[in-house]
Design an enzyme around this catalytic site. Structure first.
Site, PDB file in Angstrom:
ATOM      1  N   ASN A  56       0.857  -1.188   0.000  1.00 25.69           N
ATOM      2  CA  ASN A  56       0.000   0.000   0.000  1.00 25.69           C
ATOM      3  C   ASN A  56       0.894   1.239   0.000  1.00 25.69           C
ATOM      4  O   ASN A  56       1.489   1.573   1.015  1.00 25.69           O
ATOM      5  CB  ASN A  56      -0.883  -0.025   1.267  1.00 25.69           C
ATOM      6  CG  ASN A  56      -1.725   1.230   1.423  1.00 25.69           C
ATOM      7  OD1 ASN A  56      -1.826   2.045   0.499  1.00 25.69           O
ATOM      8  ND2 ASN A  56      -2.324   1.392   2.592  1.00 25.69           N
ATOM      9  N   LYS A  83       0.040   4.286  -0.311  1.00 20.38           N
ATOM     10  CA  LYS A  83      -0.643   5.464   0.257  1.00 20.38           C
ATOM     11  C   LYS A  83      -0.399   6.687  -0.640  1.00 20.38           C
ATOM     12  O   LYS A  83      -0.271   6.524  -1.848  1.00 20.38           O
ATOM     13  CB  LYS A  83      -0.190   5.708   1.695  1.00 20.38           C
ATOM     14  CG  LYS A  83      -0.252   4.443   2.544  1.00 20.38           C
ATOM     15  CD  LYS A  83      -0.087   4.698   3.995  1.00 20.38           C
ATOM     16  CE  LYS A  83      -0.060   3.376   4.736  1.00 20.38           C
ATOM     17  NZ  LYS A  83      -0.081   3.526   6.160  1.00 20.38           N
ATOM     18  N   HIS A 128      -9.416   0.676   4.956  1.00 23.70           N
ATOM     19  CA  HIS A 128      -8.137   0.901   5.645  1.00 23.70           C
ATOM     20  C   HIS A 128      -8.391   1.837   6.829  1.00 23.70           C
ATOM     21  O   HIS A 128      -9.237   2.728   6.754  1.00 23.70           O
ATOM     22  CB  HIS A 128      -7.136   1.519   4.666  1.00 23.70           C
ATOM     23  CG  HIS A 128      -5.751   1.572   5.229  1.00 23.70           C
ATOM     24  ND1 HIS A 128      -5.357   2.545   6.117  1.00 23.70           N
ATOM     25  CD2 HIS A 128      -4.681   0.750   5.058  1.00 23.70           C
ATOM     26  CE1 HIS A 128      -4.096   2.317   6.463  1.00 23.70           C
ATOM     27  NE2 HIS A 128      -3.664   1.242   5.833  1.00 23.70           N
ATOM     28  N   GLU A 167      -6.926   4.305   7.921  1.00 26.11           N
ATOM     29  CA  GLU A 167      -6.815   5.745   7.623  1.00 26.11           C
ATOM     30  C   GLU A 167      -8.081   6.257   6.952  1.00 26.11           C
ATOM     31  O   GLU A 167      -8.478   7.405   7.163  1.00 26.11           O
ATOM     32  CB  GLU A 167      -5.568   5.994   6.750  1.00 26.11           C
ATOM     33  CG  GLU A 167      -4.292   5.826   7.564  1.00 26.11           C
ATOM     34  CD  GLU A 167      -3.081   5.350   6.774  1.00 26.11           C
ATOM     35  OE1 GLU A 167      -3.087   5.432   5.540  1.00 26.11           O
ATOM     36  OE2 GLU A 167      -2.123   4.886   7.419  1.00 26.11           O
ATOM     37  N   GLU A 199      -5.026  -5.379  10.618  1.00 25.84           N
ATOM     38  CA  GLU A 199      -4.040  -4.320  10.791  1.00 25.84           C
ATOM     39  C   GLU A 199      -4.303  -3.569  12.092  1.00 25.84           C
ATOM     40  O   GLU A 199      -5.114  -2.626  12.112  1.00 25.84           O
ATOM     41  CB  GLU A 199      -4.136  -3.322   9.636  1.00 25.84           C
ATOM     42  CG  GLU A 199      -3.882  -3.926   8.275  1.00 25.84           C
ATOM     43  CD  GLU A 199      -3.367  -2.878   7.300  1.00 25.84           C
ATOM     44  OE1 GLU A 199      -2.258  -3.043   6.818  1.00 25.84           O
ATOM     45  OE2 GLU A 199      -4.065  -1.877   7.070  1.00 25.84           O
ATOM     46  N   GLY A 215       2.497   2.181  10.701  1.00 27.78           N
ATOM     47  CA  GLY A 215       3.386   3.325  10.528  1.00 27.78           C
ATOM     48  C   GLY A 215       4.075   3.763  11.812  1.00 27.78           C
ATOM     49  O   GLY A 215       4.664   4.843  11.864  1.00 27.78           O
ATOM     50  N   SER A 255       3.635  -2.257  10.330  1.00 27.13           N
ATOM     51  CA  SER A 255       5.099  -2.241  10.474  1.00 27.13           C
ATOM     52  C   SER A 255       5.744  -3.592  10.172  1.00 27.13           C
ATOM     53  O   SER A 255       6.695  -4.000  10.835  1.00 27.13           O
ATOM     54  CB  SER A 255       5.493  -1.744  11.874  1.00 27.13           C
ATOM     55  OG  SER A 255       5.026  -0.427  12.056  1.00 27.13           O
TER      56      SER A 255
HETATM   57  C1  PEP Z   1      -0.733  -0.035   6.162  1.00 24.56           C
HETATM   58  O1  PEP Z   1      -0.980   1.155   6.199  1.00 24.56           O
HETATM   59  O2  PEP Z   1      -1.497  -0.809   5.576  1.00 24.56           O
HETATM   60  C2  PEP Z   1       0.482  -0.500   6.817  1.00 24.56           C
HETATM   61  C3  PEP Z   1       0.537  -1.752   7.174  1.00 24.56           C
HETATM   62  O3  PEP Z   1       1.483   0.434   7.030  1.00 24.56           O
HETATM   63  P1  PEP Z   1       2.936   0.181   7.672  1.00 24.56           P
HETATM   64  O4  PEP Z   1       3.488  -1.087   7.075  1.00 24.56           O
HETATM   65  O5  PEP Z   1       3.739   1.385   7.282  1.00 24.56           O
HETATM   66  O6  PEP Z   1       2.751   0.063   9.144  1.00 24.56           O
END
Ligand code: PEP
Length: 249
Positions: A9, A11, A94, A96, A166, A172, A212
């Protein structure tokens, strides 16, 4: 055997030269990869990236789509538009999008239905916030997110879904759920699916971990019985890291 998937992703990152470089970095190493690879670049580059990947097994998807089919919805992009330029997958819900754009369960369900109507595979994201984990309501939160959206689908439609767990506190932040914490929730989601649909279906659905995930922890996460791959944010912006994660099964 469930499909093993590593999805990236991007973003709202990369300009066009950076996006091209990232794609060529992935393309040059994809022959080493045996799992499915899917990338989710920003809307603006979807068509061009899809063209660049026309001879590759790397699939391209969108980070979001409208809950509407068409019409006067300025700035929105429909799933039929995405299908018409060859998109195979779409991220739905997601954290966000839920948090910053207030997307509701009702909207997410409509988005999923529109994707399915257009033969786009939705990757449905769910996960608890830090306070919810700390007050021990994470199981309840996941159950609600999954039941209010995915469990509204009939069996045939549900079978076409991919799920991404997630935990919001791990996205992040550099803080990864431990392999045990992730496995516990993945197994829980599979149990919910079994109760709602059947054991057979619960064993068919790919459930990805996101939060992460990076080359240093992917192996341990992917070794868990109910983790079928990852949805990768930050580390998907570095071709070598993304490929290394995909080699971690
Ligand atoms: C995400 O936003 O789907 C995600 C997993 O981000 P990150 O790997 O940066 O934590």
């Amino acid at each position: 055997m469930r499909e093993k998937i590593v999805a990236g992703n991007w973003k709202m990152n990369t300009n066009w030269p950076e996006a091209k470089e990232l794609v060529s970095g992935i393309l040059s190493q994809e022959n080493r990869i045996s799992c499915s690879l899917i990338i989710f670049p920003p809307y603006t580059y979807l068509q061009k990236i899809s063209d660049l990947l026309s001879n590759s097994k790397v699939k391209v998807g969108a980070q979001n789509c409208s809950e509407h089919e068409k019409g006067a919805f300025t700035g929105e992009v429909s799933s039929s538009m995405l299908k018409s330029i060859g998109m195979s997958h779409c991220l739905i819900g997601h954290s966000e999008r839920r948090e910053y754009f207030n997307e509701s369960d009702e909207q997410l369900l409509l988005k999923i239905k529109n994707c399915l109507n257009n033969n786009i595979t939705p990757i449905f994201c769910c996960g608890e916030k830090l306070a919810e984990r700390e007050n021990n309501s994470h199981f309840e939160v996941i159950k609600n997110q999954v039941s209010k959206v995915l469990f509204q689908l009939n069996e045939d439609d549900f079978k076409k879904i991919i799920i991404a767990y997630e935990p919001v506190w791990a996205i992040g932040t550099g803080k990864t759920a431990t392999a045990e914490q992730a496995q516990e929730i993945h197994h829980y989601i599979r149990t919910l699916i079994k109760e709602k649909y059947s054991e057979d279906i619960s064993n068919q659905i790919s459930i990805l971990y996101g939060g992460s995930c990076k080359p240093s922890n992917a192996k341990e996460l992917f070794a868990q019985a109910d983790i079928d791959g990852g949805l990768i944010g930050g580390a998907s912006l570095i071709a070598n890291d993304f490929i290394q994660i995909a080699e971690s099964f």
